[in-house]
Structure formats: C-alpha cells, structure tokens
Design an enzyme around this catalytic site. Structure first.
Site, PDB file in Angstrom:
ATOM      1  N   GLY A   1      -3.116   6.410   4.049  1.00 60.76           N
ATOM      2  CA  GLY A   1      -4.311   7.099   3.590  1.00 60.76           C
ATOM      3  C   GLY A   1      -4.777   6.542   2.259  1.00 60.76           C
ATOM      4  N   CYS A   2      -6.025   6.838   1.909  1.00 61.20           N
ATOM      5  CA  CYS A   2      -6.589   6.279   0.684  1.00 61.20           C
ATOM      6  C   CYS A   2      -5.895   6.831  -0.554  1.00 61.20           C
ATOM      7  CB  CYS A   2      -8.091   6.509   0.633  1.00 61.20           C
ATOM      8  SG  CYS A   2      -8.628   8.196   0.946  1.00 61.20           S
TER       9      CYS A   2
END
Lengths: 346, 346, 346, 346
Positions: free
Chosen positions: D149-150
């Site tokens: 995920g970012c």
C-alpha cells in the site's frame, strides 16, 4: 464607539482586522499606520478594499494616536512592539499585540527562539496572554494584551482540557501541525512561491518553530508541571487554515465518551470553540474565514493514545479574530461581537 | 422581521443564503426545505453550521409555508420551480427563484437550451428578472423574482453600459468565461473530481451554455436590437470565482478615458458594482465571498476592440448574494442590507 | 552522442531541459552554467536532482564551451543571448535560444515590446524560428535556433491552419490565453505569491504581452498579409499548463467537419500535435509534463465564429520540450527522440 | 520482451502502469482488461492516451491471457484478486497484485480491516510482499507479488532502519500521514469533490486505515517483536504525493549524525530511496511523477524523539512504479529499468 488604529496596516493580519472591525458595532477604524507606505491609499495595494478605506496610510506618531485613539492593534512583525509599546504604558490606550514579542514570559526564551533582544521585563509584566477562552478574567480590563500565535491557539485549545484533567502523560505530547501559506504573510519567498508550494506538502522549521516555547509555557502552567513537547509543522498547498493533530499517551483508564464529555463541558460556555460530535473530526474548510476553533477527540484503543484534532483559520482565530475577541473581553462587551460569522463554505 | 424559507436547502446556494440571512437585520430563517433529507439536521451534512441551525430539514408543504413564511428562496435545480411556483401566485409570499426556470421569456428557448417543458406563460409573465442594478424599479414590489445566472450577471453588468451607449458592434460580441468548480454544485462527477480538475483548465459546454440565451435576451433588450453572442466557458481549478473577458469591436472613435467615464457614471449609485480605475483590472479573489462585481475596461488601440473584464463570486453576486439584494429591493430596504461584507482576502 | 551545455541553469526551463536530456539517447549533459550560482551544486537548490547532477555550476566561459560542447541551450531571461550569441556565430556549436531575444525580426518591435536594445541584425539574420511543426526544413541544419514563446506556440499551432487556408477574416482574431504560474519563472513576486494567486483568476499584461508581435509576425507570414491580433492573457491557479481559446470570423461557408479535416491533414505527420476528435476539446492536464499540443475546433453556427482551442504544457512544448525537438530537427534525428513521454495524468 | 496485461485498466493505477510500461525496454503492453468498459477505447475516457493505445478494452478471459501474456498487473479494487488469482497458481504467468487482497498474512486481519472474506491460505502462502528495497531476494523469481500500500511503502521504508537497529521504543511509534486525493482513485464522492477538498485539510479513517495492520505486520517482522502503531491519515488539497511524519522515542543515546549514517548505509545500494542530507527534509513535489522515496531524519533533543519523514508519489512508488520495480526484480532485470525518470518539478 471606540476609535481604533492598526499599526502594520498592509499585512494580512491587518486585512482581517479591517474586515472584522467593519462589521463591529463598537469599533471604528480611525487610523491605519504603515511606515513603509505612508501617504499611499491602502486600495492601491489592495483593490478589494476600494469603498471601505478613504484615508491614506500614516506614519507612526504616538502623539497623534494618543489624542484620538482608544485601541491599537499591532499587526507587526516580531521585534517592533517591544520598541513601540513602552510609551503606551502610561496612557489609557488599550494595546493588542498580534506579534510574538510579548508571548514568552522568560526573556531568555525569546532570545533563543526569536533571536534578538527581548522586551523589557516591565513590558512583559504588564501584558496578559490573550488566549480568550482560557484567560478571560485576566484579559477583562487588561491594558496590554499579547495575542497568541496561530499554532499556539490551536494546540493550547486542543490540549489544555487534557492536561488540566491529567488525562495524559505530559512527557508524551506530540503535535503535528499543518498550515496554509498565508501564515507566512505577504513577504515573497521561494517558500511561498506558487509554483513550488502548489501540489506540495513539506515540513518546515522542524523542532525550531517559535510557537513551541509559547505552547510549552501555557501547557506547563495548566498542567502544574513542566511540559516539553515535540512539534513538527508542515506547509500545505492552501491559503488559509491550520490543523493540529495532537498525540498524548493516556495515563488512566478513561474511555472516549468520558473524554468527549470533559471537552464539551470545558468549552460549553465558549461560543467559538466547537467540540465536534464523537466520530466527527474537524476540517479547516469548516472554519474558513470564521473565528471558530473546532476540536475532535479520539482514543486509539490499541495504543491507548489520545488523539486531539483542532482546526482554525490561521488569520482569524489564529490572529485577527482572536484579537477582536480580546478587544471585546477587555471592554466587557459580548465576546462574539462583530465575530458571529458563519464560515465561508465551500 | 420577515420569516424566510429556503427550498433546496442542502446545496451550495442554500449555504450562502443561510450565511447572509444570519447577518441580515430583517430576515429570519424559519424553515429549510429538502425533499431528500427530510428530518435530518443540516449540520449532519455540513458540520460548519453547528450552532446556527437547530431545526431539522422539512419536506415541502405549501400549507405550512403559507401560514408562516413571508419570503421563499428557491435554491433548486432547473425544473423544480416551474412546478412549485404556480400555487404561490395567489399568495402574498414573495418568491425568489435562483434556478433558470423563469429566466427565458421565450418558452421555446427554454426547451432548446435547458430541455424539458418550460414554465407556464402565466408564471413567466408574473416574474421579473432580478438583475439588481439594471432593473431595480421592476424588482421593487415584485412578487416573483427570477434571479440571474452567474455568467449572465457578470456578462450583462459588463456589457450593458457598452450596448446601451452603442459603443460596440453588437454582432461582434465574444465572451470568454472562466469559473470555479462550485458553480457545478454539490453533485459529484468526473468534471468536479479533484484529481482531474486540479492543475487543469478545460473548456466545457462550448456554444451550449444555458446562460447564452439569457445574456442575449437582455443584451438585445438594452441594445434595442437582436444581439447574438459567442460564449465559451472554462472550468478553472478553484472553488469560487467567475471572470468574464468580453470583446466587442468599437463602432465609434471613443477613447478609453471616455469609456471608463461612461461605466463609472453608469454604476455610480450602485454600491456593488465597482468600476476599477483605469489600467487596473478585476481578479476573482478581490470579490471572494462578497456581493461585488468588479469591472475593468480596456481599449486595444491596434484592433479597436473594447475589452471589458468583470469578476464576481459565482455563489454570491452570481447567486445567493444577488438574491438577498433582490429581497432588499422587493421590500424597499437599503440595497446592501446584510451584504456589506468586505471580500475575504487573501 | 553530443555534448550539451545549458546556460541559465537554475531556472525552470533548465530543469525541464535536464529532465528530457536525461532520457535522450544522443544528448549528454556536460555543463550547466549559472553566473549567479557558480561553484554550487544544483542539488542544493533543487534536491529532487540529487543523484542526477554531480558537477557544480560553472561561470560562462566561451573558450571552455568551445572546446567540449556541441549544443548549447540558452534558458536565460530576455536580454542575455543578444550579448552572448555573437561569439558563437563563427563556431560550429549549435545554439538554441529559449529567450525572446531573437524572435522578432523587426528590431523596432523588440524595443517596443521588450524594451532595451535589440539583437544585432546579423544575429537576427542567422537565427531560424523554431516552431517545429511549421518550419522543420528551416530548422534542419540550422546553426542558431530561436525557440518560440509559450503563448506563441499554442496560438500559432492553433491558428496557422486557419489562416493558411484562408478560413477566417484575419482582422477578427481574438486570443484569450490562460496560463499556469510557472510561466513567470522562479523569481518571486506578489504575482506569483501563493496566498494571492491561489483561488484567483486575473488578467495580466492586457494588450502588452511580448508574445503578441511574435504571433502577428508568423500569422502575417502564413496568411500572406498583415495580421493584427487582440490577445488577453490570464493567470490561473495552477503550476503548469497553457490554454488558448482563439476566435476568428469565418469568411466562407465551411462546416466544422471540413475544418476538422483540414486540421487533421495539416498535422497528420506531426506526432506532437494531436487534433482532437470532433466535440472533444483539449484540457491542460491532458498534456501535463509532455510535449504535446492538443487542438480542438468548433464552429459557433449562430455567430459563424471559428473557435480553436489549444493546450500545451508551457514548460515543455512551450519551452524545453520544443527546444529538444528543435535539437532533434537540427541534427536530423527522429523528431520525438527523448520526448515520447505519456502525459502525467492525473 | 514480455507481454503484459493490466486488469482494472481504467483506474489511476493502470494509467501509471501504462506510462511506465511505454518507456520500458522489456515490457510490451498487450492487453488491457476492464469488465465495465469492454469494447471501448481507453482514449474515450482518457484522451491524453490518444496515439498510445489502439486496442479496445477487453473482458477478463483467463484462457486468452494464458495464451499470450507473461506478466499480469492487477490494478483492481480490494476483493477482486482473491477471486481471480487462484486460477493463475498453476500457470507460469507472473502476477503482481496492486490491491490489498494479499498483503495481510493473517486472514482475520483482512476480515477486520478490509471486511469480507479473505483470500485463501494457499494464495496467501504463494504471495511474496513486494516492498522492493526490503525483500528483493524474496521477490526475485516470485510467481505472485503483493504490491504494498502507499502509506505502507512510505512508513515501512522510513521506520524499518530504525526498528531493525533497535533505535526506538517500538511501543511509541506514531505515524502522521498526509496524502493527495488521487489515492482515493477515480470513484467520485464528496470526499474527492473539488469544491470541498480544495482549501481544506481533513483527517480521515482515524485509527481505521487498512494500511495499519500491513505496516504493523512488517514492522513486527523487522523488529522481531510485536509492534502496534498509531496512525492518523489526512487528506491534502493536491492530486499526488504522500508524506509520512513518523515519531518514535529513542531508547539509546545516539545522535542524529549516527542515525543519519545508519539510514544512508541501509539504503546505499537502493537507487530509489534517497536519504536526504542532514537538516534537509523531503517534500512531495520533489518526488512528483517519479519512483523515489525521499527520507529525512531528525532528533528532537528536548524530547529525545526520533522524527523520520518520508515522501513518495502515491501513484508511483506507492503503486505502479513499485509494481514495475517488482517486475524488474522478479525477472532479474536492473531494478530501475523503465523507472529512471527525474521528478517533474515544478
């Protein structure tokens, strides 16, 4: 009706003072003072003020002020009021200082965080700290009022209920601040250059922000013990708005409903602090152009951290709006006089 | 004190109506109507209104309105008021329609530009066009007022002095409009999706904007001849603000000082239209949150084109602010009652 | 592999040159010249270039350039290259000037629109105008190339097909330009100050933009008659992107399909000009960071106006990208070498 | 040359995959799959891709993929790949999943944080976690890669050097995240509506962000003990960029030079992590459009807190860029193939 002068009349703080004085029943803007722009009309620089201000900007002249002015707002950079204010000490003129010159009671803190020579002890002794919701009694009838910094306002209003009620370990406080660009004023710089500020988030003054000692001074006072905080500030691509996300480790087995109730009670008689409903959190747009400080509380059960989020318009509750609020308090007027404006949304 | 209802109470137009009614001496917000959100509190959707609105949203009920309301603002999408308003025709309630339903006097224009069945001729005959500075006499005492479109307001206020005074070839008018995103309302779409609107300028509704026939209708009326314009509208990455750059070929040997004087005289008794000094031009930020329309004029000597630039806040002078202004006119109150607010700058 | 130097290495034009040179198969960045920052590393000013540029900035020294450089890009403000370039005339070094010094063939135009002394006639005679799609033959093998201005690129690519094909009355051309703030460069000013540029649209340099005579010069050339235009430019709250909306009165009974076909044919062999499908129009975000110029055409049947809309990234096709494209043309390389990058979207 | 398919071809993740695949020497984009837009051209939705993609979007069909595709990128919302991927387990096709379906090794965490049924244990067992700099050996030769995920990417790259080296009390970690709006994808909502997101900072998903368990899982692994964090995420008015400000209490008497050296050594062989010089801190604009993660370290001596700041482009290093980097690792290619692009600045 009180006659008002603004010193430092060409900055953003002055603009907001003018906007709120215009709608105030008891304040009349009589004089705007700018050393650098003497003789010019404010509308040359700010055409949006056309039709509002006719008189040209004037140089500072204590004698002229003494003769016709009741209240002076100093919207000046740091370093100015410590020189100007002593001559006002013997006059009945009410002075409200929006700069940082009188905020730190310990002169050596000023030297460390602001640089330069601090204000005289006499001046510091005569100034009250204008955090309106916390020190209304001190402010009422005050002669010289030191208006809080923008980060200080959001941080202190957010954390004082917690430290007064001994909810958190005061050695664990972390404040992560986010602010729009107008806080840097009208002075141009790469930091405020549109092309490099737009589409960008950047930290600045890490560990060095001059509002840190101010926050510590009043958290310590309210906690009855020395509080040292860790604050990191960030520049956000927007003009107005300041949001502080504050973290502190809970030191008792309280739940979020109880914390929320403490905050609600704390601010129930203060119209400009709005404690959000549980599970609702502030956003800067929801206070845009207004004098509100919105506060939300959350407990992270997994880490037992209290998270407090507060949002203000940095130019209003963080500067000019609170200054007007203090003028109201100093004069015994309703606290929201001239300030009861709904946020500009969207 | 007049009791006010807002129909369509959850859109941006309603928000601005609420903001200005709050500060208005003679208007009292009594009822907010939203079919879709009946029973909810407005603050659930808009927390920034906490402490301002206590009563829940209500369904539309003509009987309840008739009994307690003096003025109704319709901040509804196109297509609603043409159905709702007929029942108000026999009541004394003043109706101000912010939608486009009553703006076009020719029903076939409505079918062409808006689509759908137009309002009844009877309804159209009973509505006055609320371009406050141009038709104050018609608006005074009116029963039903059709509030102008945002582009129409900026364009007509900018061009009417020129066409009334026969300064330009009316077949040469080109209007290049730029607007912020709030004009599209609160309905979500890719057009208003932050990620694709930010850092972007795009034309939209080229040659098809529904304000075109409205502008032509009133330019034709003021020019005493049929005027057809070419208007291209652009979406700008900002929330508020609308600027029209208008071009027309001069048909006489007038100079810019003379044009400027014509404009200044035209608007000298109208506090909300500010004709800028020569060589100064409007910017949308300079009218932000206010009811002003700033206008600048320029003559391009090389092409003998008149360039007129006008700026408004699309949600204020382009919608809610002008609606309040019309309420003031309809009731014979000072035109700037509740509206004398300095633009929020910066 | 050609050795490249950039003069004026600390501005935004230089940054984009560096970005494209980095990905170019035949160009090697050998020297970056900055008088004001000699000895400093570019990464001190621009940390995003860390790991890309090791060598410090150097002062300008013709001898050193002559010995090791094949191509020099001048990303300098107006007024510099007219002094620097004469010494290059006798060298084999290819020079590409991104400033305005060599764009106007008539020296008196330079004095009028730029101010100051124009470049020598000899220098002007030796420079070709680098509007890549229009003058590829002249550019191929050129020694000195004058890279077009940003507004000029968007305007000329948009209007030349129309005037070459005599579609419009050339006395009726109006260009309404909108640009992001990066076009103003890195020099700080109130005009580029975030707090006053954000949430604002404002016209600037009305009738005085220095790209006007450049556009007229080449429209006149392509129309085979003297063309005078009316151009108004606007500053938009975004960093990059430039969009021109251009208006011209049709002088023949052509329809939009035919106009569209003319444009498509005109640019069919030019990869960087993308004529949009009918009823689709350009937006600046759709060319962001890329060398494209997107063009859309529309006919307003009611006024018989041709509306042409063109969009570019002002720093790429409007500056550094087209300069690389010209370097490709000058050296007989594929025109899109190092430039075939998809726009950064969203 | 490997043939590539993208599943979920109309979202922002896919756009960035397309942009980087276009410039990649060994990847050829062969198929774009979108259930909802089958048969349409991608350029209908995204005109900026005109000239890049000719083939229409296709429905998902495993048989067709199996016959011609070597690598599949799944740029799908949560909940899709857990259903699609099992049939790929017996094929030689390399799968890179940009969704969250395979990130949490404990199925009950998925149920708690994402909701819905987790992926099968078999699938989870077969997926490696694609945090490229930390697990390059596991990724090399992997069959199924779960792309981080970012927030997880920025947080883990920032904190792993600290926890691996036992610099901080792992029970004290606080992560304050700020992200642009593109992280929310293309789905429209009030949260991503320009008028309410612009000029606004707001916290969201407080204590509930689905990247929290992912970060904890890998911090625990690297710390060799169970780590629980407190993360608060904020939406910032910009399209791209993600910045994490991370706080941890130092548990040893180390100074900032020593911490800085630890970080520099940790990442010295990793071209996409740039440890900033001391007293220099990351800003999201300095990684815009690029695959970099910039990291800065600071010690607040007054509180003995370590402050680590990391910045990425959420769509690149936080999604598509790292996915390409993982494809490079999986195939034994140079890690920066197709990714060596200078950030787009300004």
């Amino acid at each position: 009706m009180k006659n008002v002068a603004i010193v430092g009349g060409t900055g953003y703080g002055a603009l907001e003072l003018i906007r709120f004085i215009e709608g105030h029943d008891y304040l009349k803007l009589t004089q705007i003072i700018s050393q650098s722009q003497e003789g010019h009309l404010l509308e040359e620089m700010y055409p949006h003020l056309a039709t509002y201000i006719d008189a040209p900007l004037e140089a500072f002249d204590f004698i002229k002020i003494r003769d016709k002015i009741d209240i002076v707002f100093f919207a000046t950079p740091a370093g100015v009021t410590k020189e100007m204010l002593p001559q006002f000490l013997d006059s009945p003129i009410q002075c409200i200082d929006l700069s940082g010159d009188l905020r730190l009671s310990n002169p050596s803190d000023y030297e460390k965080w602001y640089g330069g020579k601090p204000a005289s002890q006499n001046l510091l002794d005569n100034a009250v700290y204008g955090l309106s919701e916390i020190y209304p009694n001190e402010i009422q009838g005050a002669h010289i009022c030191s208006n809080p910094g923008c980060y200080s306002t959001a941080s202190l209003l957010g954390m004082i209920p917690a430290v007064q009620n001994d909810l958190i370990d005061t050695s664990s406080i972390i404040i992560d601040g986010k602010t729009g660009v107008s806080g840097a004023g009208r002075k141009t710089s790469i930091m405020t250059h549109f092309s490099e500020t737009n589409e960008n988030v950047k930290p600045y003054k890490i560990g060095k922000h001059q509002h840190i000692p101010e926050i510590e001074q009043y958290l310590s006072k309210e906690a009855n013990q020395s509080v040292v905080i860790n604050m990191t500030t960030h520049l956000i691509p927007m003009t107005r708005g300041l949001l502080c996300t504050m973290y502190g480790r809970l030191n008792q087995s309280i739940n979020v409903q109880e914390v929320h109730e403490i905050y609600q009670k704390f601010y129930q008689s203060h119209p400009f602090v709005r404690v959000r409903n549980l599970e609702s959190y502030p956003a800067t747009k929801e206070v845009y152009g207004s004098n509100y400080c919105d506060i939300g509380v959350y407990i992270d059960e997994r880490t037992r951290q209290l998270v407090v989020i507060s949002a203000i318009d940095n130019l209003v509750k963080g500067a000019a709006g609170q200054a007007i609020q203090n003028a109201n308090l100093m004069n015994g007027w309703p606290v929201d006089l001239g300030l009861r404006q709904i946020p500009v949304f969207p």
